[in-house]
Design a protein around this motif. Sequence first.
Motif, PDB file in Angstrom:
ATOM      1  N   GLU A  74      40.272  35.909  49.866  1.00 20.77           N
ATOM      2  CA  GLU A  74      39.018  37.217  49.914  1.00 20.77           C
ATOM      3  C   GLU A  74      40.585  37.759  48.665  1.00 20.77           C
ATOM      4  O   GLU A  74      39.087  38.698  48.348  1.00 20.77           O
ATOM      5  CB  GLU A  74      39.562  37.677  51.023  1.00 20.77           C
ATOM      6  N   ILE A  75      40.903  38.063  48.711  1.00 24.25           N
ATOM      7  CA  ILE A  75      41.183  39.187  47.439  1.00 24.25           C
ATOM      8  C   ILE A  75      40.978  38.418  45.702  1.00 24.25           C
ATOM      9  O   ILE A  75      40.446  39.153  45.126  1.00 24.25           O
ATOM     10  CB  ILE A  75      43.097  38.822  47.623  1.00 24.25           C
ATOM     11  N   TRP A  76      40.731  37.801  45.650  1.00 20.77           N
ATOM     12  CA  TRP A  76      39.970  36.918  44.371  1.00 20.77           C
ATOM     13  C   TRP A  76      38.494  37.285  44.812  1.00 20.77           C
ATOM     14  O   TRP A  76      37.904  37.968  43.240  1.00 20.77           O
ATOM     15  CB  TRP A  76      39.988  35.408  44.046  1.00 20.77           C
ATOM     16  N   ARG A  77      38.049  37.529  45.811  1.00 20.89           N
ATOM     17  CA  ARG A  77      37.063  37.032  45.345  1.00 20.89           C
ATOM     18  C   ARG A  77      36.705  38.567  45.695  1.00 20.89           C
ATOM     19  O   ARG A  77      35.689  38.996  44.528  1.00 20.89           O
ATOM     20  CB  ARG A  77      36.544  37.140  47.375  1.00 20.89           C
ATOM     21  N   GLU A  78      37.409  39.541  46.143  1.00 26.47           N
ATOM     22  CA  GLU A  78      37.040  41.314  46.167  1.00 26.47           C
ATOM     23  C   GLU A  78      37.276  41.905  44.863  1.00 26.47           C
ATOM     24  O   GLU A  78      36.675  42.469  44.016  1.00 26.47           O
ATOM     25  CB  GLU A  78      37.910  41.903  47.031  1.00 26.47           C
ATOM     26  N   MET A  79      38.627  41.459  43.914  1.00 27.66           N
ATOM     27  CA  MET A  79      38.360  41.262  42.358  1.00 27.66           C
ATOM     28  C   MET A  79      37.842  40.926  41.851  1.00 27.66           C
ATOM     29  O   MET A  79      36.516  41.977  40.751  1.00 27.66           O
ATOM     30  CB  MET A  79      39.233  40.549  41.774  1.00 27.66           C
ATOM     31  N   LEU A  80      36.377  39.765  41.962  1.00 28.36           N
ATOM     32  CA  LEU A  80      35.351  38.872  40.758  1.00 28.36           C
ATOM     33  C   LEU A  80      34.546  40.450  41.693  1.00 28.36           C
ATOM     34  O   LEU A  80      33.297  40.541  40.778  1.00 28.36           O
ATOM     35  CB  LEU A  80      35.390  37.707  41.288  1.00 28.36           C
ATOM     36  N   GLN A  81      34.461  40.673  42.754  1.00 28.67           N
ATOM     37  CA  GLN A  81      32.816  41.174  43.150  1.00 28.67           C
ATOM     38  C   GLN A  81      33.130  42.621  42.145  1.00 28.67           C
ATOM     39  O   GLN A  81      32.392  42.920  41.591  1.00 28.67           O
ATOM     40  CB  GLN A  81      33.220  41.536  44.963  1.00 28.67           C
ATOM     41  N   ALA A  82      34.149  43.263  42.778  1.00 28.69           N
ATOM     42  CA  ALA A  82      34.668  44.994  41.386  1.00 28.69           C
ATOM     43  C   ALA A  82      34.231  44.433  40.401  1.00 28.69           C
ATOM     44  O   ALA A  82      33.388  45.232  40.044  1.00 28.69           O
ATOM     45  CB  ALA A  82      35.931  44.991  41.636  1.00 28.69           C
ATOM     46  N   ALA A  89      37.033  45.177  35.796  1.00 28.48           N
ATOM     47  CA  ALA A  89      37.703  45.765  36.954  1.00 28.48           C
ATOM     48  C   ALA A  89      37.982  47.091  37.181  1.00 28.48           C
ATOM     49  O   ALA A  89      38.232  47.433  36.132  1.00 28.48           O
ATOM     50  CB  ALA A  89      38.940  44.969  36.987  1.00 28.48           C
ATOM     51  N   ASP A  90      37.497  47.764  38.103  1.00 22.85           N
ATOM     52  CA  ASP A  90      38.166  49.216  38.189  1.00 22.85           C
ATOM     53  C   ASP A  90      39.220  49.461  38.679  1.00 22.85           C
ATOM     54  O   ASP A  90      39.989  48.093  39.024  1.00 22.85           O
ATOM     55  CB  ASP A  90      36.772  50.090  39.406  1.00 22.85           C
ATOM     56  N   ALA A  91      40.188  50.458  38.929  1.00 22.79           N
ATOM     57  CA  ALA A  91      41.211  50.528  38.831  1.00 22.79           C
ATOM     58  C   ALA A  91      42.114  50.128  40.142  1.00 22.79           C
ATOM     59  O   ALA A  91      43.059  49.695  39.968  1.00 22.79           O
ATOM     60  CB  ALA A  91      41.792  52.119  38.932  1.00 22.79           C
ATOM     61  N   PHE A 128      39.580  38.248  29.824  1.00 21.49           N
ATOM     62  CA  PHE A 128      39.377  37.054  30.286  1.00 21.49           C
ATOM     63  C   PHE A 128      38.624  36.717  32.280  1.00 21.49           C
ATOM     64  O   PHE A 128      37.596  36.498  31.568  1.00 21.49           O
ATOM     65  CB  PHE A 128      40.339  35.992  30.650  1.00 21.49           C
ATOM     66  N   PHE A 129      39.403  37.878  32.548  1.00 23.13           N
ATOM     67  CA  PHE A 129      38.106  37.253  33.971  1.00 23.13           C
ATOM     68  C   PHE A 129      36.920  39.327  33.763  1.00 23.13           C
ATOM     69  O   PHE A 129      36.129  38.479  34.792  1.00 23.13           O
ATOM     70  CB  PHE A 129      39.331  38.052  35.009  1.00 23.13           C
ATOM     71  N   LEU A 135      28.148  36.793  34.607  1.00 18.80           N
ATOM     72  CA  LEU A 135      28.184  35.280  35.170  1.00 18.80           C
ATOM     73  C   LEU A 135      27.777  35.493  36.778  1.00 18.80           C
ATOM     74  O   LEU A 135      27.845  36.505  37.214  1.00 18.80           O
ATOM     75  CB  LEU A 135      29.695  34.616  35.948  1.00 18.80           C
ATOM     76  N   GLU A 136      26.825  34.974  37.399  1.00 21.06           N
ATOM     77  CA  GLU A 136      26.286  35.140  38.911  1.00 21.06           C
ATOM     78  C   GLU A 136      26.942  33.781  39.583  1.00 21.06           C
ATOM     79  O   GLU A 136      27.066  32.747  39.202  1.00 21.06           O
ATOM     80  CB  GLU A 136      25.018  35.151  38.609  1.00 21.06           C
ATOM     81  N   ILE A 137      27.634  34.889  40.521  1.00 20.19           N
ATOM     82  CA  ILE A 137      28.824  34.010  40.990  1.00 20.19           C
ATOM     83  C   ILE A 137      28.150  33.784  42.558  1.00 20.19           C
ATOM     84  O   ILE A 137      28.077  34.836  43.337  1.00 20.19           O
ATOM     85  CB  ILE A 137      30.370  35.079  40.965  1.00 20.19           C
ATOM     86  N   ALA A 138      28.550  32.360  43.242  1.00 22.02           N
ATOM     87  CA  ALA A 138      28.893  32.233  44.533  1.00 22.02           C
ATOM     88  C   ALA A 138      30.116  31.608  45.140  1.00 22.02           C
ATOM     89  O   ALA A 138      30.531  31.058  44.710  1.00 22.02           O
ATOM     90  CB  ALA A 138      27.425  31.132  44.798  1.00 22.02           C
ATOM     91  N   PHE A 139      29.626  32.335  46.149  1.00 26.83           N
ATOM     92  CA  PHE A 139      30.800  32.236  46.887  1.00 26.83           C
ATOM     93  C   PHE A 139      31.356  31.438  47.684  1.00 26.83           C
ATOM     94  O   PHE A 139      30.707  31.209  49.187  1.00 26.83           O
ATOM     95  CB  PHE A 139      31.856  33.194  46.935  1.00 26.83           C
TER      96      PHE A 139
END
Lengths: 140, 362
Positions: A74-82, A89-91, A128-129, A135-139
């Motif tokens: 869920e943290i990775w997902r939050e980061m990728l969505q941001a 990545a926002d701050a 890199f991230f 990309l269009e990502i599906a979680f």
Amino acid sequence: MTIPFPSLEYFQALQQRTREDSDIFEKLGVCDVDFGAKVGERMFSVRFEVCECVEVREGGDPTALDFVLAGPPEIWREMLQAIAQHGGADAAHTLNTLTHVGNQIQVEAQDAEGSDKLFRYMASIQEFFDQGRHLEIAFD
Amino acid sequence: MAYLAPKDYSKDPALLEAAARKMAGDLDLDWMQKIRERAAFRPGNPHRGLTLADINGGSYGPDSVPELVRHNFSMAPRGAILPKGLPSLGYTLNRKSEVWADAALALFEEGKSRHWAPARDIPWHALDGADPASREERALRQLCSLLSGVGLVCADIAARAVYRLNIEFHEIKYLLCMQMLDGARIAEATRKRALYGAGSLGVDSQALGELLKMVADSDSYPQSSAGLNLHLASLLQSFARHLEWATDNAADAMIWTRVAQDASRFLSYGVDHLRTLLRARPGEAEELNQHLDLLDNGLVGALGATEVIEPLIVLSGGAQPVARLYETLAAELFSRCESAGLGPRRARSPLCDFLKLLPGSS
């Protein structure tokens, strides 16, 4: 094309982005590092050489890597969505922020020299991230 | 009076006559025949270009340098032919294990490759939305004032050492020059951050100044290296990571990411340098540890100073994140010392008693 996360395809797509956006990575400079990204129980190994991501694979020996970024899905997902939302990545969702104080993502390393490589090459690894903005990502 | 060469060249008829003959076309080209070792160096990796490591074969490489350099005190580069009568430049660091680190070559190349220019690379306009009168802005300007001084002292410490190193260790000289540039850039970036827009510099700290003086006035190069490359670089890297965490704008995020990046190269040299030293001369570990005890004491003073801890608390929204920052800083410093071969320091360091006073201490 939608790319699932977490998956090897996702990291391969990021690797391809380092080639397509090579000017950005050349500007950031030399980055010689082997690191892991552990999403829940799945780990992916990423190898940078000179200014390019030269290898990604699923699995790998964590003790042979400089460091592993380990966090719950869920943290990775939050980061990728941001990253997708802000174009990077926002701050609140930079790798530094997520690995600092609250340790939402853990930096696992055999020694300080390994973990220091994260901060030596942070700008390149963050970019890199951040390339995930393309990309269009599906979680899962 | 400045150094006087033993000969008055302008009144040396043999030299003047010889120079006139050469200018008239009478060349003997004897120097062309004198080659110590032919080389055929090429880039090992075309993407990386021609690196220092690529050209370090045979007598041109550091493996040819003995532990104690007695054959060259001049300006002659390693691998060149040394004619008789070369002057001594007075190097006082002539023992290889006292200065060497294999990592220095790559760190020098990396430092050039990962350079950044605060004037143009930082998106300064991203600061325009901040209220310069806010507590957070004033706290950040206060810390920038202190870190600007730390950056310049880092440059000074490298500068104090570079001319004392024997030229046979030229890669370490190169790296120290890079450290001067890195230190200057940290000073530049933090000073610009403090003064951007309706900015100002803050109040300096006596305790931080004492720590800087302890490092700058170390008795030996290894002590100085430990102070600069472990203590000050750990402080800079940890603070930069914390300030990046605390920020909400792109300009600060970039400044602190890059400051942490540059400080991390100091750390890499420091660990590898001390490890090289202690493998060659393990008996020096205790003396170094005693010096580090003193520096840890100085670090307690700096971390506890009002001018340091209060702006950190303001920026962090409370004391708890500052306690975590200090714990992490100490744990990573101890880990680096252990990687360098100095053994576990937690039990002997005065930092630990200080950390126990912090809220929620573990």
